[in-house]
Scaffold this motif. Structure first.
Motif, mmCIF file in Angstrom:
data_model
loop_
_atom_site.group_PDB
_atom_site.id
_atom_site.type_symbol
_atom_site.label_atom_id
_atom_site.label_comp_id
_atom_site.label_asym_id
_atom_site.label_seq_id
_atom_site.Cartn_x
_atom_site.Cartn_y
_atom_site.Cartn_z
ATOM 1 N N HIS A 27 -12.916 8.631 2.247
ATOM 2 C CA HIS A 27 -12.163 7.773 2.451
ATOM 3 C C HIS A 27 -10.750 8.075 2.913
ATOM 4 N N ALA A 28 -10.504 9.376 2.600
ATOM 5 C CA ALA A 28 -9.092 9.728 2.879
ATOM 6 C C ALA A 28 -8.416 9.870 4.263
ATOM 7 N N LEU A 29 -9.781 9.906 5.237
ATOM 8 C CA LEU A 29 -9.677 9.919 6.569
ATOM 9 C C LEU A 29 -10.173 8.820 7.196
ATOM 10 N N LEU A 30 -10.664 7.757 6.609
ATOM 11 C CA LEU A 30 -11.554 6.686 6.954
ATOM 12 C C LEU A 30 -10.445 5.651 7.912
ATOM 13 N N ALA A 31 -11.101 5.337 8.870
ATOM 14 C CA ALA A 31 -10.174 4.219 9.792
ATOM 15 C C ALA A 31 -10.817 2.995 9.453
ATOM 16 N N CYS A 32 -10.033 2.038 9.302
ATOM 17 C CA CYS A 32 -10.270 0.692 9.283
ATOM 18 C C CYS A 32 -10.455 0.022 10.572
ATOM 19 N N ALA A 33 -10.839 -1.206 10.800
ATOM 20 C CA ALA A 33 -11.244 -1.726 12.001
ATOM 21 C C ALA A 33 -10.332 -1.570 13.153
ATOM 22 N N ASN A 34 -8.996 -1.589 12.706
ATOM 23 C CA ASN A 34 -8.105 -1.519 14.037
ATOM 24 C C ASN A 34 -7.560 0.174 14.216
ATOM 25 N N GLY A 35 -8.150 0.816 13.726
ATOM 26 C CA GLY A 35 -7.977 2.103 13.886
ATOM 27 C C GLY A 35 -7.187 3.166 13.142
ATOM 28 N N ASP A 36 -6.328 2.425 12.348
ATOM 29 C CA ASP A 36 -5.276 2.862 11.457
ATOM 30 C C ASP A 36 -6.041 3.889 10.074
ATOM 31 N N ILE A 37 -5.599 4.881 9.909
ATOM 32 C CA ILE A 37 -6.235 5.749 8.776
ATOM 33 C C ILE A 37 -5.158 5.535 7.505
ATOM 34 N N PRO A 38 -5.487 5.980 6.439
ATOM 35 C CA PRO A 38 -4.728 5.620 5.276
ATOM 36 C C PRO A 38 -3.262 6.283 5.292
ATOM 37 N N LEU A 39 -3.110 7.749 6.050
ATOM 38 C CA LEU A 39 -2.004 8.107 6.123
ATOM 39 C C LEU A 39 -0.890 7.417 7.141
ATOM 40 N N HIS A 40 -1.305 6.643 8.285
ATOM 41 C CA HIS A 40 -0.760 5.769 9.198
ATOM 42 C C HIS A 40 -0.355 4.613 8.228
ATOM 43 N N MET A 41 -0.826 4.153 7.312
ATOM 44 C CA MET A 41 -0.655 3.081 6.337
ATOM 45 C C MET A 41 0.562 3.338 5.547
ATOM 46 N N CYS A 42 0.493 4.523 5.198
ATOM 47 C CA CYS A 42 1.162 5.283 4.175
ATOM 48 C C CYS A 42 2.936 5.237 4.729
ATOM 49 N N LEU A 43 2.715 5.728 6.114
ATOM 50 C CA LEU A 43 3.893 6.025 6.626
ATOM 51 C C LEU A 43 4.497 4.659 7.477
ATOM 52 N N GLU A 44 3.828 3.793 7.690
ATOM 53 C CA GLU A 44 4.271 2.811 8.547
ATOM 54 C C GLU A 44 3.864 1.389 7.718
ATOM 55 N N PRO A 45 4.881 0.576 8.031
ATOM 56 C CA PRO A 45 4.607 -0.829 7.098
ATOM 57 C C PRO A 45 3.733 -2.088 7.790
ATOM 58 N N HIS A 46 2.981 -2.586 7.205
ATOM 59 C CA HIS A 46 2.252 -3.713 7.825
ATOM 60 C C HIS A 46 3.524 -4.654 8.301
ATOM 61 N N VAL A 47 3.392 -5.709 9.110
ATOM 62 C CA VAL A 47 4.162 -6.512 9.944
ATOM 63 C C VAL A 47 4.766 -7.393 8.967
#
Length: 368
Positions: free
Chosen positions: A99-119
Motif C-alpha cells: 500500500h506504500a505505492l497504492l493508488a486510490c480511486a482518483n489516482g493519488d498514491i500516498p506520497l502525493h497525499m503527503c505532499l499536497e493537501p486535500h481541498v
C-alpha cells in the motif's frame, strides 16, 4: 502503480462510524443500509491513533487494510487525509507494504497525499517530514509517479514549501524530474523562486539544469535568451545574491539582450549588493552605456539609489559621458547633474573627484 481495486466495499449509504464510546460497531437492527465501518476505519475516523496502531499488529487489522471506503480510499489514504502521525503511517505500511505505492480511486498514491493537501485542508498546509520519511524510504519509485493532474512529487514538494530535506530526497531519487518539469511545464527555477524555495534548493536545481542540459545545451541564441529571461525574472522577484551570481556565471549567461535591455538597471533599482552589480558590469561592460526606458543611465541610478563608491567609480570609468549628462527631473523642476546628486547624498571625495574629472571637452556629446 498498484491499481485501487483490492477488496472494494460498497459504502454508498454507510452511516457514520460509531462514536468512540460506543460498544456496538454494527448497524442498528432497524437500518436498511450496508455494513458498518471496520474497527480500523473507525479508529482512523475518530483519530484514535493508538488504537489504530494496536489493531494493525493483529491479523484482523492487517486484513482490514484491504477494505476501501465509498470514495475508493484505503486506510493508508484515509490516515493521510486525516493527518495521522508518522507512527500510524509506519504501522499501516508494516501491515501491508504494497500500500506504500497504492493508488486510490482518483489516482493519488500516498506520497502525493503527503505532499499536497486535500481541498478541505487549511491553506497553511506544509508536508510533514516525519510522515514523508515513514512513506518514502524503500519506496523511492514513487518519486517518478505523477498525480492525476500530471504533477510529479518534486513539483508538489516545491509548490507546498516542503522542507529542504524532502526536496533533496526526491531529487536524489529521481533527478530527471527537474528536467521533465523544466521542459514540459515551466522553468523550474521560476517555480522554486515563486514558491520561496531555499537558496540551497534553488542552487541544486540550477546545477542539475547545467549538468544535464535543461534548455542551455542546444542553440546558443536560444540559450542566451532563456538565460536573460530567467535572470531578469529572478532579479525582479528579489532572488538572493547567491542565486543571481550563480546565474550570471552560467554558460551563455546574458545580461544585455538583443533589444538593448540591460539587467544592470534592475540590479541598481532593487539595490542588489555591490558584488552582484560589479558581476553584471564585468559580464557586460557595455551595460554602463545603456539607458533604461525612462532615459536614465546606470550611473544616474547608482547615484540616486546610493550604490557603493566602487560601483559608482566603475560606472564613471565605463562611461564618463554619463557623469555630465543631466538627470531628468520627472516630478517637476529643473534637471539636475550627477555632481549635484553626489553633493546632496554626501558622497565620498573619491566619487566627487571622479565625476568632476569627467570633463565634457574630453569626449564628444551627440545630441538626441
Amino acid at each position: 502503480m498498484i491499481a485501487a481495486t483490492m477488496g472494494m466495499t460498497n459504502y454508498s449509504s454507510v452511516p457514520p462510524p460509531p462514536s468512540p464510546g460506543s460498544n456496538n460497531a454494527e448497524t442498528s437492527s432497524n437500518s436498511s443500509v450496508g455494513p458498518s465501518y471496520s474497527k480500523l476505519a473507525s479508529h482512523l475516523a475518530h483519530r484514535q491513533w493508538d488504537k489504530a496502531v494496536a489493531i494493525l499488529t493483529t491479523n484482523e487489522g492487517r486484513v482490514m487494510t484491504n477494505e476501501a471506503d465509498r470514495h475508493g480510499r484505503y486506510p493508508i489514504h484515509q490516515a493521510l487525509l486525516l493527518g495521522a502521525p508518522a507512527n500510524v503511517i509506519e504501522a499501516l505500511i508494516h501491515a501491508n507494504e504494497t500500500h506504500a505505492l497504492l493508488a486510490c480511486a482518483n489516482g493519488d498514491i500516498p506520497l502525493h497525499m503527503c505532499l499536497e493537501p486535500h481541498v478541505a485542508v487549511a491553506q497553511d498546509f506544509r508536508p510533514d517530514d516525519e510522515v514523508f520519511y515513514a512513506l518514502f524510504p524503500g519506496f523511492e519509485e514513487a518519486a517518478k509517479l505523477p498525480n492525476p493532474q500530471k504533477r510529479l512529487p518534486l513539483e508538489l514538494a516545491l509548490r507546498h514549501q516542503a522542507s529542504d530535506e524532502i526536496v533533496f530526497a526526491i531529487i536524489k531519487a529521481f533527478p530527471q524530474a527537474v528536467i521533465n518539469i523544466h521542459r514540459h511545464k515551466q522553468d523550474i527555477l521560476c517555480v522554486a523562486i515563486d514558491d520561496k524555495a531555499s537558496v540551497p534548493v534553488q542552487l541544486q536545481l540550477l546545477e542539475i539544469l547545467r549538468d544535464i542540459g535543461g534548455g542551455v545545451d542546444v542553440d546558443p541564441v536560444d540559450a542566451a535568451q532563456e538565460s536573460f529571461r530567467r535572470l531578469r525574472y529572478a532579479m525582479e522577484q528579489g532572488a538572493a545574491d547567491e542565486l543571481i551570481l550563480a546565474l550570471i556565471d552560467q554558460p551563455y549567461a546574458n545580461v544585455l539582450n538583443e533589444k538593448n535591455e540591460s539587467l544592470l538597471h534592475i540590479a541598481l533599482r532593487n539595490k542588489y549588493s555591490e558584488q552582484v552589480v560589479l558581476a553584471l558590469i564585468d559580464k557586460s561592460p557595455t551595460s554602463a552605456k545603456v539607458p533604461d526606458a525612462l532615459g536614465y543611465m546606470p550611473l544616474h541610478r547608482a547615484l540616486v539609489h546610493k550604490s557603493s563608491d566602487e560601483v559608482v567609480l566603475r560606472l564613471v570609468q565605463g562611461y564618463p559621458e554619463a557623469a555630465v549628462s543631466p538627470i531628468q527631473n520627472r516630478v517637476g523642476g529643473p534637471d539636475i547633474t550627477p555632481l549635484t546628486v553626489a553633493f546632496q547624498t554626501k558622497r565620498s571625495g573619491k566619487v566627487v573627484e571622479a565625476i568632476m574629472g569627467a570633463k565634457a571637452d574630453n569626449f564628444s556629446v551627440v545630441d538626441d
